[in-house]
Enzyme design. Sequence first.
Site, PDB file in Angstrom:
ATOM      1  CG  HIS A 118      -1.873   1.015   1.394  1.00  0.00           C
ATOM      2  ND1 HIS A 118      -1.576   2.287   1.817  1.00  0.00           N
ATOM      3  CD2 HIS A 118      -3.211   0.994   1.165  1.00  0.00           C
ATOM      4  CE1 HIS A 118      -2.681   3.002   1.847  1.00  0.00           C
ATOM      5  NE2 HIS A 118      -3.696   2.247   1.452  1.00  0.00           N
ATOM      6  CG  ASP A 140       0.746  -2.175   6.551  1.00  0.00           C
ATOM      7  OD1 ASP A 140      -0.153  -2.147   7.424  1.00  0.00           O
ATOM      8  OD2 ASP A 140       0.627  -1.628   5.439  1.00  0.00           O
ATOM      9  CD  GLN A 185      -6.774  -4.405   4.526  1.00  0.00           C
ATOM     10  OE1 GLN A 185      -7.706  -5.035   5.024  1.00  0.00           O
ATOM     11  NE2 GLN A 185      -6.957  -3.232   3.955  1.00  0.00           N
ATOM     12  CE  LYS A 217      -7.112  -0.166   6.373  1.00  0.00           C
ATOM     13  NZ  LYS A 217      -7.827   0.462   5.286  1.00  0.00           N
ATOM     14  CB  CYS A 272      -3.803   3.336  -1.565  1.00  0.00           C
ATOM     15  SG  CYS A 272      -5.021   4.613  -1.344  1.00  0.00           S
TER      16      CYS A 272
END
Length: 417
Positions: A130, A207, A210, A233, A373
């Site tokens: 991303h 990261d 997600q 999220k 993105c």
Amino acid sequence: MSCVVAQPALDVQAIRRDFPILSQRVNGKPLVFLDSAASSQKPTAVLEAMNHAYCTAYANVHRGVYALSEAATAAYDAARAKIAAFIGTPEPECIVFTRNATEALNLLAYSYGRAFLREGDEIIITELEHHANFVPWMVLARERGLTLKFIPIREDGLLDLEALDALITPRTRLVSFAHVSNVLGTITDPAPIVERAHAVGAVVVVDGSQSAPHMPVDVRAMDCDFFVFSGHKMLGPTGIGVLYGKRELLEAMPPFLTGGDMISYVGFDGVRWNDVPLKFEAGTPAFIEAIGLGAAVDYLQALGMSAVRAHEVEITSYALECISTLPGVRLFGPLDPNRRGGVVTFAVERIHPHDLASLLDQEGVAIRAGHHCAQPLHQRLGVNATARASFYIYTLPTEVDALVRAIERARVILRRA
Ligand code: C6P
């Protein structure tokens, strides 16, 4: 086609009753919300926790010596402790609140990157990142004369970890990668990357934007040095994100932003920084949002993160199965649902993803279209844009059916059937 699971991992109908927004109609059709990878919906428990804090214990934190401020501070600290436990660290001090994952990654690039990386050092990221885990490192590399390298993706959408041996060198100082890709869904096992990076003394940034919302995460077992994610999220409000860091690293890092709350002393002769994590939390923090995120964590933990993940595998398998039968549809990412998160990205032959998303919206189906993105990844895939459906704890198999029907209708309308 129908999705029949002997014993579903989650009682989705019961969960949906906690999300008032899901019962509305859009364009005269029941809302089918398939964009949770962009931002999830919020259960009433989260909204009520924030409302309760505003109505009963609202005053600025860490400042007042009166009861209301102390109550607000205690609720803020309790939220930090819950979030620490949620990702497997016993040390709440290692949880820094940020605005979102993007700010957490920028904090790392500004603070860690500018303090510890020197000309000629190497940063390794991957081709599927991303922009939030791409641009800060690219800017840092250009500014400081660093080399930015990329772990390639394979044809099946998994990372080519065999390339790591050639990429990692004694000059590698930092490796940063998405635990789960927001486009391909690819789940990357951190273990081989952490092992090789640590062998040359590099730090590892994961990261988790997600992954934290969707699966059990244990930063200690992972042995990553930093882990970032966003609250919005994972059922939490906007405006609150998390940077986890190993204590010794956070302590060695200079502050990112300066001002109130992040100092222990300021005089005409100089300043002394506060202890971690407050050193990184300048100004009045988003403590109501942190309390909301704490309530989101409670909600997810009551469901059980293993069950959350099991539901995601069920619904993603079903979606892959259904969408792959549609003519002229190209699916991106690994086809094995055990190796991917709850996003299904696809392109329909000769239909622009934006046109598709608009036609789906007429049917009440909300998906994301564009480059999500992740423009470099789209360049690598040879497409400008894709369509993406993403799922969460409240997604029903019948919503996947509605998506498929809406794609078929769009093909007919655009006379491509
Ligand atoms: N991806 C998506 O629709 P922020 O915007 O800071 O909360 O999250 C940034 C981010 C970082 N890493 C990954 C893997 C992400 O998926 C995201 C956010 C959303 O895919 C919005 S662009």
